[in-house]
Design an enzyme around this catalytic site. Structure first.
Site, PDB file in Angstrom:
ATOM      1  N   TYR A 140       0.857  -1.200   0.000  1.00  0.00           N
ATOM      2  CA  TYR A 140       0.000   0.000   0.000  1.00  0.00           C
ATOM      3  C   TYR A 140       0.880   1.231   0.000  1.00  0.00           C
ATOM      4  O   TYR A 140       1.752   1.367   0.858  1.00  0.00           O
ATOM      5  CB  TYR A 140      -0.898   0.019   1.243  1.00  0.00           C
ATOM      6  N   THR A 195      -2.462   6.553 -21.913  1.00  0.00           N
ATOM      7  CA  THR A 195      -2.416   5.222 -21.307  1.00  0.00           C
ATOM      8  C   THR A 195      -0.992   4.711 -21.482  1.00  0.00           C
ATOM      9  O   THR A 195      -0.216   5.233 -22.288  1.00  0.00           O
ATOM     10  CB  THR A 195      -3.380   4.229 -21.991  1.00  0.00           C
ATOM     11  N   LYS A 203      -0.826   0.935 -24.555  1.00  0.00           N
ATOM     12  CA  LYS A 203      -1.120   0.858 -25.996  1.00  0.00           C
ATOM     13  C   LYS A 203       0.206   0.955 -26.761  1.00  0.00           C
ATOM     14  O   LYS A 203       1.038   0.079 -26.587  1.00  0.00           O
ATOM     15  CB  LYS A 203      -2.136   1.935 -26.364  1.00  0.00           C
ATOM     16  N   ARG A 211      -0.962  -2.081 -18.084  1.00  0.00           N
ATOM     17  CA  ARG A 211      -2.185  -1.281 -18.120  1.00  0.00           C
ATOM     18  C   ARG A 211      -2.060  -0.175 -17.071  1.00  0.00           C
ATOM     19  O   ARG A 211      -1.750  -0.433 -15.914  1.00  0.00           O
ATOM     20  CB  ARG A 211      -3.417  -2.138 -17.806  1.00  0.00           C
TER      21      ARG A 211
HETATM   22  C1  LIG Z   1      -7.933   3.838 -24.542  1.00  0.00           C
HETATM   23  C2  LIG Z   1      -8.290   5.254 -24.343  1.00  0.00           C
HETATM   24  C3  LIG Z   1      -8.713   5.741 -23.090  1.00  0.00           C
HETATM   25  C4  LIG Z   1      -9.082   4.862 -21.908  1.00  0.00           C
HETATM   26  O1  LIG Z   1      -8.220   3.936 -21.470  1.00  0.00           O
HETATM   27  P1  LIG Z   1      -8.708   2.697 -20.565  1.00  0.00           P
HETATM   28  O2  LIG Z   1      -7.394   2.222 -20.033  1.00  0.00           O
HETATM   29  O3  LIG Z   1      -9.381   1.749 -21.473  1.00  0.00           O
HETATM   30  O4  LIG Z   1      -9.614   3.212 -19.505  1.00  0.00           O
HETATM   31  C5  LIG Z   1      -8.944   7.095 -22.967  1.00  0.00           C
HETATM   32  N1  LIG Z   1      -8.766   7.932 -23.997  1.00  0.00           N
HETATM   33  C6  LIG Z   1      -8.391   7.503 -25.218  1.00  0.00           C
HETATM   34  C7  LIG Z   1      -8.234   8.485 -26.330  1.00  0.00           C
HETATM   35  C8  LIG Z   1      -8.143   6.152 -25.437  1.00  0.00           C
HETATM   36  O5  LIG Z   1      -7.797   5.742 -26.655  1.00  0.00           O
END
Ligand SMILES: *Cc1c(COP(=O)(O)O)cnc(C)c1O
Length: 421
Positions: free
Chosen positions: A55, A228, A231, A237
């Site tokens: 934590y 994020t 990606k 994540r």
């Molecule tokens: C993927 C994405 C998000 C959200 O991400 P999560 O991890 O799925 O909550 C927000 N904004 C844009 C432009 C995205 O492509």
């Protein structure tokens, strides 16, 4: 090191079987969903590490629990590296994912009921950009802009007109389904004219910006940028907020204690490594290759007659209007491509006349296949397989031949961090 797999296998054979199934799925198919990637083995190791036990509410040097020697160190590393890679004055690496990251920004710098100017969902905006089905869409007054009708360009005159009419507190750009690079400077100009803050949500292209392949909104003087980490950046994540120093306090307080409790320190440690790896020649080459691969794939699809939204791509993403091209909706197209082990996702197109679960198109991208080591010539092959599958009419003999071709490619390009079978 403890062999966690063997322990899991004996404790819970059901979950273990699904883990193996997912590994096989990722190994045997080609991932073309533009928001997905294959992360680094180092990230997988850290996500499954004892950092998950800890934590760490608060920030380095100011925590609510003891025992923070090592968590403080990794979070500091992640923040420093984020600032360096994105040329930002301040970074918060605690958002649990992209959606809470954007929520923390809105709740931190504007008040409920205030106006935010953002792209319409069907033109590429994200759910968190004020879709009526999202809580954010109910809390704030989102005014939506759209791309121009024929070529999908961003219409700065329209954005200026809407800004003058509605006086937003925040001007938002950066999209989830938009296959073009963005010129950030005009957004900053418009925002300055009406005294609004600027925010770029570069969730999709964060890795391409880190790798120097696309423009960085921080260089255009943006106040806030969110991305994020899972990606194109290839990390765990998670989400990151980058900003000018003067918003640091407000935004940190908005993430914690405003919106979240304890950060996921296993992910924060993994973000630190991801950013170290993003600051290398290899990653810059990767980012460039993602773009070259997208162009090669788009050109192949166009040569087969495909209708691409905006007529092509200048980033990692391609949106195909399968309805106008083949009179096939996005769900049918996605399912047909699944049958040849190419994973894509159905996608609404600008002002789509069809509903979201049966939209007019599909969306695809090249970050994941580029991570596997594929180059332009392989994209020509993938594009051809794709076009042939979509035009196969579901003929199983044809689809089976195409599936074998995809299998051969996946054997040639193993997934990093997954043992070949
Ligand atoms: C993927 C994405 C998000 C959200 O991400 P999560 O991890 O799925 O909550 C927000 N904004 C844009 C432009 C995205 O492509």
């Amino acid at each position: 090191m403890t062999n966690y797999r063997d322990i899991l296998k004996s404790t819970d054979p059901d979950v273990f079987a699904n883990l193996c199934g997912e590994e096989d799925r990722q190994r045997d198919g080609l991932e073309l969903i533009p928001s997905e990637n294959y992360t680094y083995p180092e990230v997988l190791a850290l996500l499954g590490s004892v950092f998950t036990n800890k934590y760490s509410e608060g920030y380095p040097g100011r925590r609510y629990y003891g025992g923070q020697e090592f968590t403080d160190a990794v979070e500091r590393l992640a923040r420093e590296r984020a600032c360096k890679v994105f040329r930002a004055e301040h970074a918060n690496v605690q958002p649990l994912s992209g959606s809470p990251m954007n929520q923390a920004v809105y709740l931190g710098v504007v008040d409920p009921g205030d106006t935010i100017l953002a792209m319409d969902l069907s033109h590429g905006g994200h759910l968190t950009h004020g879709s009526p089905v999202s809580h954010m869409g109910k809390l704030f007054n989102f005014v939506r802009y759209k791309t121009t009708h024929n070529q999908g360009a961003i219409d700065m005159d329209e954005i200026r007109r809407l800004a003058k009419e509605h006086n937003p507190k925040l001007v938002l750009c950066g999209y989830t389904s938009y296959p073009r690079d963005i010129d950030y400077a005009p957004f900053k100009e418009v925002a300055d004219e009406v005294g609004a803050l600027t925010m770029a949500d570069v969730s999709h292209v964060g890795g391409l910006i880190a790798g120097g392949a696309l423009e960085n909104p921080m260089d255009a003087g943006f106040d806030i940028m969110t991305t994020t980490t899972h990606k194109s950046l290839r990390g765990p994540r998670g989400g990151m907020i980058l900003c000018k120093k003067k918003y640091a306090k407000k935004l940190d307080a908005s993430v914690f204690p405003g919106l979240q409790g304890g950060p996921h320190m296993n992910a924060v440690a993994a973000i630190a490594v991801t950013l170290k790896l993003a600051d290398t020649v290899e990653f810059r080459d990767y980012a460039q290759q993602v773009l070259q691969n997208a162009t090669a794939l788009a050109n192949t699809l166009i040569a087969h007659g495909a209708h691409l939204v905006t007529g092509g791509t200048s980033n990692h993403m391609i949106v195909i209007n399968t309805k106008t091209w083949l009179d096939m909706d996005g769900r049918q197209a996605e399912e047909m491509l699944d049958r040849v082990l190419l994973t894509t996702n159905k996608q609404i197109t600008p002002d789509d006349p069809l509903p979201p679960l049966r939209p007019s198109g599909i969306r695809l991208g090249t970050p994941a296949v580029t991570t596997r080591g594929m180059k332009e010539e392989h994209m020509v092959e993938v594009g051809t397989i794709m076009a042939e599958a979509l035009q196969s009419g579901g003929d199983e003999t044809k689809l089976s031949a195409l599936r074998s071709k995809v299998k051969q490619m996946t054997e040639q390009f193993p997934v990093p961090g997954l043992e070949p079978r």
